[in-house]
Design an enzyme around this catalytic site. Structure first.
Site, short mmCIF file in Angstrom:
data_model
loop_
_atom_site.label_atom_id
_atom_site.label_comp_id
_atom_site.label_asym_id
_atom_site.label_seq_id
_atom_site.Cartn_x
_atom_site.Cartn_y
_atom_site.Cartn_z
N GLU A 123 9.38 -21.04 -5.66
CA GLU A 123 10.05 -21.38 -6.91
C GLU A 123 10.34 -20.13 -7.74
O GLU A 123 11.42 -19.95 -8.27
CB GLU A 123 9.17 -22.35 -7.70
CG GLU A 123 9.84 -22.84 -8.99
CD GLU A 123 9.06 -23.95 -9.67
OE1 GLU A 123 7.98 -24.29 -9.20
OE2 GLU A 123 9.57 -24.46 -10.68
N SER A 129 10.73 -34.26 -12.63
CA SER A 129 12.20 -34.26 -12.66
C SER A 129 12.73 -35.19 -11.58
O SER A 129 12.16 -35.27 -10.50
CB SER A 129 12.76 -32.87 -12.39
OG SER A 129 12.07 -31.91 -13.13
N SER A 148 1.99 -31.43 -12.37
CA SER A 148 1.43 -31.32 -13.72
C SER A 148 0.91 -32.66 -14.21
O SER A 148 1.39 -33.72 -13.80
CB SER A 148 2.49 -30.84 -14.70
OG SER A 148 2.97 -29.58 -14.34
N GLN A 190 8.46 -33.95 -7.94
CA GLN A 190 7.20 -33.20 -7.89
C GLN A 190 6.16 -33.83 -8.81
O GLN A 190 6.40 -33.99 -10.00
CB GLN A 190 7.45 -31.76 -8.32
CG GLN A 190 6.26 -30.85 -8.10
CD GLN A 190 6.53 -29.44 -8.61
OE1 GLN A 190 6.65 -29.22 -9.80
NE2 GLN A 190 6.66 -28.50 -7.69
N GLY A 191 5.02 -34.20 -8.25
CA GLY A 191 3.93 -34.76 -9.04
C GLY A 191 2.75 -33.80 -9.09
O GLY A 191 1.72 -34.02 -8.46
#
Lengths: 408, 343
Positions: free
Chosen positions: A247, A163, A131, A128-129
């Site tokens: 989520e 992550s 933040s 996941q990109g």
């Protein structure tokens, strides 16, 4: 109000139990958190087994290769898997819980066909990109730029808390395509980025627990085909919010089951080493047991509501759960340390970055009140979206401040 | 599984709420404490709720009740808590499944748990037609489980002194000056345990009602009160107090509902004797609901600022009741020990 399984749910539970009993003994021991290639093979193997048995993409629509299970069946799956000690979703987390559901909801038929089956089989790992160093809780302030150049976007910027980036094949990437000083929630676009594209540099971040599960990701002139855009240009914020709802709703369900089991272990240890005689410790254990029981009941309430409401997307009630669970989880690890006494000053000699290692879990739990929306953000969500309290006025933008100054 | 309240349960709660809305409630801002008869019971409210069948809720239909379960009772008691309904509601509702003559609500039944240690206070004594007493059979040792029994005592024959200054101004107290008590034995230790367990559940439901209504009161005030040129609810410092109130009330309600369903289910499966899961769940519910009621009463007062500490806002009634109920049907330490034992 009914807590018992229906006959169909009972059947689903029993079949799952039987399958878990059969398949779990065939698994190798869990690899260390830091052996990324080993983790990828381990988690992918587990996902492939789930896929063969028809348990992959449990709550995904059957049209996309999922099982089309109800939220309650999904809950039963998470409960039974955890009780049986089955592996976690691991490096498949982003693909199965974020990217996959978002692609199903928003992507083009070509994009879905390309990625959905591979995610389900465990062949494709996602990261996941979202933040950025300067866009954490205020995610909409993200600044990573994407400029269209022919049929490619050229992307420059920095992402953080990525992550599984080391082993990921694809990244769900949020970029700014609108003007930098424009309205911040508009002008964000959701892109699929292949992780082998030139211009991506990873810098691992070591957590307090000693794990390298997060990275900073530096993007320099990364060329992403415009065909990899999901949804319309500038619609990325709305699309990302769909993901967040997933989520918060299901991300922590297995953890409650884990926490209840862990608490029983702590109670057993306290009886063994006589800290149980300390009424304060004993009662703190009891209070946490009450809290986790109530959280489990709240999960069931939320799941029952999701099952009968639109789209199965968890409602804002999941914020209450996230807030209380993440804090209780930290109390749990602290209590464990207290019962262990000075034992808690040393990590396990060999398994110091393994799931369940108490010192590692205690340090990992620091992130629970931060990741997926900090406790402070959850309280804002509860206050504003559920209770209807007014928003705190936004700070004036630079442009507005100048305009005001100029008018004086 | 479908853990949502059913249509019927919501309708029942709505009917109780409608009745309560027609009577004055001690917590309403700017209102005096309602005039009540002897013993601190609003007789008109009692009669209206009795007509609705709230006392015979769990009494079998062939004995003149509604034949419903705990899952329904907790909905009623959350409403009573929201309105801070004052009287021996819990004790009478507990007595009715045991002694069907109480299902109609024509008699008011009190309950005193003498196993929880001195001082022995009796609530609403002057309004009672009967008093159930849970007492230790031999000696005076404090036991929550064990050699206890249930007596029915004639209130008029009791020697008791009025307590001149009870902290909760709505609930008159008497101090019992007589032991041992004379009365008819109507239940053994198992009955006593069941009464105390069910009392803890209904009390937890009532406390949840207090926690929930105070969340609404605090939120409404935070939207309307302005300082520094804006509604105080827009400040995160105040907003987060309200968010925590909501979280406490929701979690307490989930615990209460879960305990009610488990109690109904386990009784259906195993009879009255041994209810391990339900007993723990009731204790968990009582712990969380006591916390939620007391903490939300404090938070509601905090959000209301200086006026919150006065009689004018009526919030103190909720805090005083929440404190008293935290000591009824098992205090925190006792419930924590019960949970610990089961772990």
């Amino acid at each position: 109000m009914q807590l018992r399984d229906t006959p169909a749910q009972q059947r689903f539970r029993e079949e799952l139990r039987a399958w878990l009993r059969e398949v779990l003994p065939t698994l190798d021991p869990q690899p260390s958190q830091d052996d990324w290639q080993a983790r990828r093979s381990y988690d992918s193997h587990w996902q492939a087994l789930l896929h063969q048995a028809g348990y992959a993409g449990l709550n995904w629509p059957a049209a996309y290769g999922g099982r089309g299970a109800t939220p309650t069946e999904h809950l039963i799956f998470l409960e039974e898997s955890e009780l049986a000690g089955a592996p976690y979703v691991g490096v498949n987390f982003v693909g199965l819980l974020h990217a996959g559901p978002t692609l199903i909801a928003e992507a083009s038929p070509d994009q879905r066909e390309r990625h959905i089956p591979a995610i389900l089989r465990g062949d494709e790992i996602w990261c996941q990109g979202f933040s950025e160093p300067d866009a954490g809780s205020d995610l909409a302030a993200l600044r990573t730029r994407a400029v269209l150049d022919g049929d490619h976007y050229v992307v420059n910027g920095r992402k953080i808390w990525t992550s599984h980036a080391e082993v990921a094949d694809f990244c769900e990437l949020l970029v700014r395509t609108g003007p930098p000083d424009g309205p911040k929630h508009r002008g964000i676009t959701w892109l699929i980025m292949a992780m082998d594209t030139p211009g991506i540099t990873l810098r691992p971040l070591m957590t307090a627990g000693g794990s390298t599960e997060f990275s900073e990701m530096i993007l320099e002139d990364v060329r992403i085909p415009a065909a990899n855009r999901v949804g319309a240009e500038g619609d990325g914020w709305r699309i990302a919010m769909v993901t967040f709802a997933f989520e918060r709703g299901t991300g922590f369900v297995s953890e409650v089951v884990w926490a209840r089991r862990r608490l029983a272990e702590i109670a057993a240890l306290a009886r063994e080493n006589a800290t149980w005689e300390d009424a304060e410790i004993r009662r703190r254990i009891a209070r946490l047991a009450a809290e986790f029981d109530a959280l489990w009941a709240l999960v069931k309430r939320n799941v029952s509501e999701a099952e009968h409401c639109a789209g199965g997307i968890p409602g804002p009630g999941s914020s209450v759960f996230k807030l209380r669970f993440s804090e209780a989880r930290q109390h749990l690890d602290d209590l464990h340390a207290e019962v262990r006494g000075r034992e808690s000053l040393a990590f396990d000699d060999e398994h110091h970055t393994f799931d369940g290692e108490p010192g590692y879990e205690r340090l990992r739990s620091l992130a629970y009140t931060i990741a997926a929306g900090t406790s402070q953000v959850q309280r804002n969500i509860i206050g504003e979206r559920i209770l209807g309290l007014p928003k705190e006025p936004a700070a004036p933008t630079a442009a507005a401040a100048t305009a005001k100054g100029g008018g004086r | 599984m479908d853990f949502r309240p059913t249509e019927d349960q919501l309708a029942l709660a709505g009917a109780v709420r409608d009745v309560l809305g027609k009577h004055r409630s001690p917590g309403t801002p700017g209102e005096e404490v309602p005039e009540t008869g002897a013993g601190g019971v609003d007789v008109a409210l009692w009669r209206d709720l009795a007509e609705l069948g709230v006392f015979g809720l769990r009494t079998p239909e062939d004995a003149g009740g509604l034949g419903l379960g705990h899952a329904e009772s907790v909905h009623v008691f959350e409403e009573l808590g929201r309105a801070l309904a004052t009287g021996p509601y819990t004790a009478t509702a507990l007595a009715a499944p045991l002694l069907p003559e109480y299902a109609s609500g024509r008699h008011r039944v009190g309950l005193s748990d003498l196993t929880s240690g001195a001082p022995y206070y009796l609530e609403h004594l002057d309004a009672l037609d009967a008093l159930l007493v849970v007492e230790v059979v031999d000696g005076e040792t404090h036991v929550f489980h064990g050699h206890s029994q249930v007596l029915r005592v004639e209130p008029i024959e009791l020697r008791a002194e009025p307590v001149p200054h009870p902290v909760d101004p709505c609930v008159p107290l008497h101090r019992l000056c007589q032991k041992p008590l004379r009365g008819e034995i109507i239940g053994d230790a198992a009955t006593a345990d069941a009464l105390l367990r069910e009392g803890a559940l209904l009390t937890a439901a009532y406390q949840t009602g207090i926690a929930a209504t105070l969340t609404e009161r605090a939120v409404a005030y935070a939207k309307q009160r302005t300082q520094f040129g804006r509604a105080i609810g827009s400040f995160q410092a105040v907003k987060h107090l309200c968010a925590d109130m909501m979280a406490r009330a929701e979690l307490a309600r989930a615990a209460v509902h879960s305990a009610a369903v488990l109690l109904d289910d386990e009784r259906a499966d195993r009879g009255e004797a041994d209810l391990p899961a339900a007993a723990t769940a009731v204790s968990a519910a009582k712990l969380l609901a006591d916390d939620a009621a007391v903490a939300n009463a404090r938070a509601a007062i905090q959000v209301h600022g200086g006026m919150g500490c006065t009689w004018e806002m009526g919030l103190h009634y909720f805090l005083k009741r929440a404190w008293a109920l935290s000591l009824a049907y098992g205090r925190a330490a006792e419930h924590a020990d019960l949970i610990a034992e089961a772990l």
